[in-house]
Structures are given as C-alpha cells and as structure tokens.
Design a protein around this motif. Structure first.
Motif, PDB file in Angstrom:
ATOM      1  N   GLY A  33     -42.827 -39.072  17.543  1.00  0.00           N
ATOM      2  CA  GLY A  33     -42.029 -38.869  16.341  1.00  0.00           C
ATOM      3  C   GLY A  33     -42.242 -39.932  15.282  1.00  0.00           C
TER       4      GLY A  33
ATOM      5  N   TYR B 223     -35.909 -39.386  14.021  1.00  0.00           N
ATOM      6  CA  TYR B 223     -37.362 -39.202  14.076  1.00  0.00           C
ATOM      7  C   TYR B 223     -37.668 -37.707  14.029  1.00  0.00           C
ATOM      8  CZ  TYR B 223     -37.737 -44.099  15.569  1.00  0.00           C
ATOM      9  OH  TYR B 223     -37.660 -45.462  15.625  1.00  0.00           O
ATOM     10  N   LEU B 224     -38.901 -37.384  13.647  1.00  0.00           N
ATOM     11  CA  LEU B 224     -39.320 -35.987  13.566  1.00  0.00           C
ATOM     12  C   LEU B 224     -40.618 -35.776  14.339  1.00  0.00           C
ATOM     13  CD1 LEU B 224     -38.775 -33.173  12.256  1.00  0.00           C
ATOM     14  CD2 LEU B 224     -40.300 -33.888  10.408  1.00  0.00           C
ATOM     15  N   VAL B 225     -40.637 -34.745  15.163  1.00  0.00           N
ATOM     16  CA  VAL B 225     -41.826 -34.313  15.889  1.00  0.00           C
ATOM     17  C   VAL B 225     -42.187 -32.913  15.403  1.00  0.00           C
ATOM     18  CG1 VAL B 225     -42.677 -33.574  18.152  1.00  0.00           C
ATOM     19  CG2 VAL B 225     -41.459 -35.741  17.931  1.00  0.00           C
TER      20      VAL B 225
ATOM     21  N   LEU C  45     -32.666 -34.749  21.447  1.00  0.00           N
ATOM     22  CA  LEU C  45     -33.598 -34.051  20.563  1.00  0.00           C
ATOM     23  C   LEU C  45     -33.072 -32.648  20.278  1.00  0.00           C
ATOM     24  CD1 LEU C  45     -35.338 -31.877  22.517  1.00  0.00           C
ATOM     25  CD2 LEU C  45     -36.357 -34.010  23.276  1.00  0.00           C
TER      26      LEU C  45
ATOM     27  N   GLN D 237     -35.221 -35.954  16.625  1.00  0.00           N
ATOM     28  CA  GLN D 237     -34.845 -36.633  17.851  1.00  0.00           C
ATOM     29  C   GLN D 237     -34.458 -38.083  17.579  1.00  0.00           C
ATOM     30  OE1 GLN D 237     -38.555 -35.527  19.786  1.00  0.00           O
ATOM     31  NE2 GLN D 237     -39.243 -37.664  19.767  1.00  0.00           N
TER      32      GLN D 237
ATOM     33  N   ASN E  96     -38.859 -42.158  18.945  1.00  0.00           N
ATOM     34  CA  ASN E  96     -40.182 -41.608  18.662  1.00  0.00           C
ATOM     35  C   ASN E  96     -40.710 -40.777  19.830  1.00  0.00           C
ATOM     36  OD1 ASN E  96     -40.498 -43.926  20.253  1.00  0.00           O
ATOM     37  ND2 ASN E  96     -42.533 -44.367  19.433  1.00  0.00           N
TER      38      ASN E  96
END
Length: 249
Positions: free
Chosen positions: A123, A99-101, A58, A47, A50
C-alpha cells in the motif's frame, strides 16, 4: 504517412491519492489519463498499513460515483456504506493509518489493451488526508419494555467505550407541560455486553429501576408511538471523536 507505429504499451501508475473522510471523497492521481468506464471499484482497497492481511484492517470498496472526466485525476464519491464500514474498522482516522492497494486491471488507460494499471501490492500512504469533522446523528430508536430494551441507531459508527447512557431522556411526548418528561436514564448495559467501538446500532438493556418507572407511566406504556428521546452531546462520539449532535424534543 506513418510507416511504422508503436502503440502505447506502458501501463499507467498511481502517482498518489487523497482522502477526505468528511466529504466521503477519494481522489486518485495517475501519471497519464485513464478510461473511467473501465474502473472497477472493488479492486481498490484501503487499509491501515502498507501490508496487512487482517480483514479488520482493510476494506475493498463496493461502490461509489466517479464524477470526473477521463483524465489523470479521478474523483470518487465513496458510498456511505463503504465509509461507515471503514470507520467501523477504526482505521483511516489519520494520515498515519491510511494506505491504498490496487489490484491488477483496476482501470485501463486510453490505449485500453494491454494497459491495465499495474498492481500495487504494498500500500502507498495517503498524500493528503482530511479528517471527519461532522458530528454523528441519532437517526432512530426502538423501545421495547417487554424486553427491557432501548435500541439506538446512528448515521455512522460511534465509540461504545466513551458512551454515556445517562445523557438520554425518554419523553412521553413533545410538549411544554411538566408531565411530558418520563425519565432520564440512570444506567444500563450494552447487549452484547462487550459491544465494541464502531457500532452503528447500539442495543441497551435498561436497568430494572428504569423499566419499572417507565411501565408505571401510563402514556409511555399505552402510546409508545408518541415516545421521543432527548439526547445530549455527552451520550456518544464518533470514531473521529466528534461529539454527538444533541437532539431535543
């Protein structure tokens, strides 16, 4: 002889991740080895911030190929479909918007139960980012003079905001003689008119002048299967601002 044994009950954590958009590669680095057979791709979401709930900012992965063994480092070849979907949303274009979730149970460690990775709801920023440096390609087109339409298909999303229709030439056929050039487009419009950046398929409505000219050329009208395009670099650029690879007859 071990009389008392306490198994591993600490879930793995993602330490950081790298993204190479040019190679379609996502690298996940954990604080302990994980069991790659338990990895669920759809529980990893890239995404632009954060925290965001905007579906255009996202994207949860749908597929990919893991090509590392069970270890702390997981290397994933992302599918072209996923990479293009992310590009079309206009994020992950730099380290500042990547960013990564991770959802719960996205992957387990080697102790398996109950050691699913902890959810990452806010994220984490990308650690290393490699941008897209590969020029986009025109992969196909259709010309329908009854609808005054030229539809272009690219191998990745392009920016319509910088699109230049006048860099397109329609040729009757490939040849060295002077009769093979039908027309260099003088203009046109998108369909729909508000086609936004991030399109892979770009429909163009030809101008009346261009249509009349094309219809007057016997070979273009009679043998559309032989029609080809010449495309210059000024026609389009991808989301990373890479100029289109030229296509010459």
């Amino acid at each position: 002889l071990v009389r008392n044994y306490t198994g591993d009950a600490i879930p793995p954590h993602l330490s950081y991740f790298d993204l190479d958009v040019n190679a379609n590669r996502l690298v996940l680095v954990f604080d302990e080895p994980v069991d790659l057979s338990t990895l669920i791709m759809s529980r990893f979401t890239l995404q632009s911030k954060n925290i965001t709930s905007n579906p255009q900012q996202l994207y949860s992965l749908t597929s990919g190929v893991v090509y590392s063994a069970d270890s702390m480092i997981v290397m994933i070849n992302m599918s072209v479909t996923d990479v293009n979907a992310i590009k079309s949303r206009l994020f992950a274009t730099s380290a500042s918007n990547t960013y990564l979730v991770i959802a719960q149970n996205a992957v387990f460690d080697l102790a398996v139960v109950p050691n699913a990775i902890q959810a990452v709801t806010s994220g984490i920023p990308v650690n290393y980012y490699a941008p897209d440096t590969t020029p986009p390609l025109l992969t196909g087109f259709t010309l329908d003079l009854s609808l005054n339409a030229l539809v272009l298909t690219f191998n990745e999303p392009v920016r319509t905001s910088t699109f230049n229709i006048t860099g397109i030439s329609i040729l009757q056929y490939c040849g060295d003689d002077e009769m093979h050039t039908a027309l260099t487009l003088t203009g046109g419009s998108f369909h729909p008119a508000n086609l936004s950046d991030g399109a892979i398929i770009v429909p163009i409505v030809l101008t009346p002048y261009n249509v009349v000219y094309l219809k007057s050329v016997t070979l273009v009208t009679a043998v559309l299967s032989e029609v080809v395009l010449n495309i210059s670099t000024k026609v389009a650029e991808d989301i990373a601002l890479q100029k289109l690879q030229p296509l010459n007859c």
